[in-house]
Structures are given as C-alpha cells and as structure tokens.
Design an enzyme around this catalytic site. Structure first.
Site: not given
Length: 219
Positions: A81, A145, A186
C-alpha cells in the site's frame, strides 16, 4: 548485527473463516530474512484493540522496521500500500465486536494521511522478477488494515522517524531522511479460503508466505 522487524497479521473476520495473514506471520516468526529477525504478532479485528496492541508491541520491541499484513480477498496480486488515510469507515461492515464506524478519524489531531516508508517499488519489482504477481495499491481501504497502517506511521512520525503525506519531501523535511521502514501489504486469498468463497482469485499458502519473504528481502 541483526535488526528486528515487527510483522503483524489479523485474525479471521466477517465471512472469512480463515485469514492467511495469520498463517504467514506464524510461519515467519523468529526467522532471519535478510538483515532482519522477524517477530510476529496477530492482531484482533477490533478498531480499538488492534491499534492499541500494535502501538504496545512497537513500544515493547522498538523494532527497526514494521510490516503489517492484511487480507484483500478479490485481489489477484500482492499489493504493497502506498498511503494510509485518517479515516475509519467500513461501509457498514462491523469489526469482530460488532462496532460499525462511519466518517470517524483515526486521530483527530493527525494529518490527512501518511505515505508508506517501505520500499514498495522495489518490493513490487522483486516479486514480479520472481514470478509473483505484484503491484502497488493506492488505497488500503478504511477498515482495520488502513487503521493499523496509519497508527504505526503516526507513532513513528511523532518519534521523528516517518514522514507525513508529502510525496515530494524537501531538504527541510527531516522526517523523510531517517525513516524506519513501515507500512502495509495486502495479500490475496489462499486456496483454502477461496474454497469458501465465490469466484475469488487465490494463491497457495506456500506462495503467499514465500512472497512476503521476498518482499522483506528488499528492505
């Protein structure tokens, strides 16, 4: 001298009866990967407890790097990310304690976002070179997350070891020159999880774990 890397995953949540990140962190706990010894922790899917525990682990271990993992069922790639935003809004989805949040800040006094300080481009390139599909993601969502990614980067920023949402740091932006690598990755569903879902891309658990090891090797 071996450095310490705090690696976190999550417990199962919502309709996901298995969370492959939990398996990865248990498998990699105490392993030496590159210059780091991995110390793993599994976080609850709880808006209050996950952030609190993560910060406690960071305080206890004083890690030299922090990598948090999360499940993105439906994605076919490993996706580091790029940014975490200061928002908790799960679109009506509850955490494991039934808490539903909407338009809530993670930190009312924090900046709008923090960029990852992981070498995300190097991670993606290294994974692709080793035939593991990977690409950078520009949204970590607004569920747990994103929450733990933001919390970790905010703590490091408060300590002067991570930069805020400034993609073009200047010489005066000292927090971008002595960064502790920290961020979020992820992963897709595992094959075992995908058998419980409909039309969901999946990887073997072995490949998921191997991909995370490769990502850590770039640090």
């Amino acid at each position: 001298m071996t450095k310490t890397l705090l690696l976190t995953g999550f417990e199962p949540f919502l309709n996901f009866k298995i969370n492959p990140t939990e398996e990865i962190v248990r498998e990699l706990d105490q392993q030496i990967i590159g210059q780091y010894q991995v110390i793993s922790r599994v976080l609850p899917v709880d808006f209050t407890k996950s952030e609190k525990l993560l910060l406690e682990y960071m305080e206890e271990l004083q890690p030299d790097a922090v990598v948090a993992l999360g499940l993105a069922a439906g994605r076919a790639h490993i996706t580091p990310e790029r940014i975490a935003i200061n928002c908790k809004d799960a679109g009506g989805a509850p955490d494991n304690n039934g808490v539903v949040l909407q338009d809530a800040p993670i930190n009312p006094n924090g900046p709008d976002g923090y960029f990852s300080t992981l070498p995300i481009r190097e991670m993606v390139n290294h994974l692709n070179e080793n035939n593991f599909p990977a690409k950078i993601s520009n949204t970590a969502g607004t569920y747990l997350c994103n929450n733990v990614m933001y919390a970790a980067l905010h703590k490091l920023a408060q300590q002067g070891a991570a930069g805020g949402a400034n993609p073009n740091p200047t010489d005066a932006d000292e927090t971008n020159t002595a960064q502790i690598p920290a961020g979020f990755i992820h992963i897709p569903a595992s094959h075992q999880l995908a058998t419980q879902l409909n039309n969901t891309p999946s990887w073997s658990q072995t490949d998921l774990t191997a991909a995370i090891k490769l990502a850590i090797e770039t640090m």
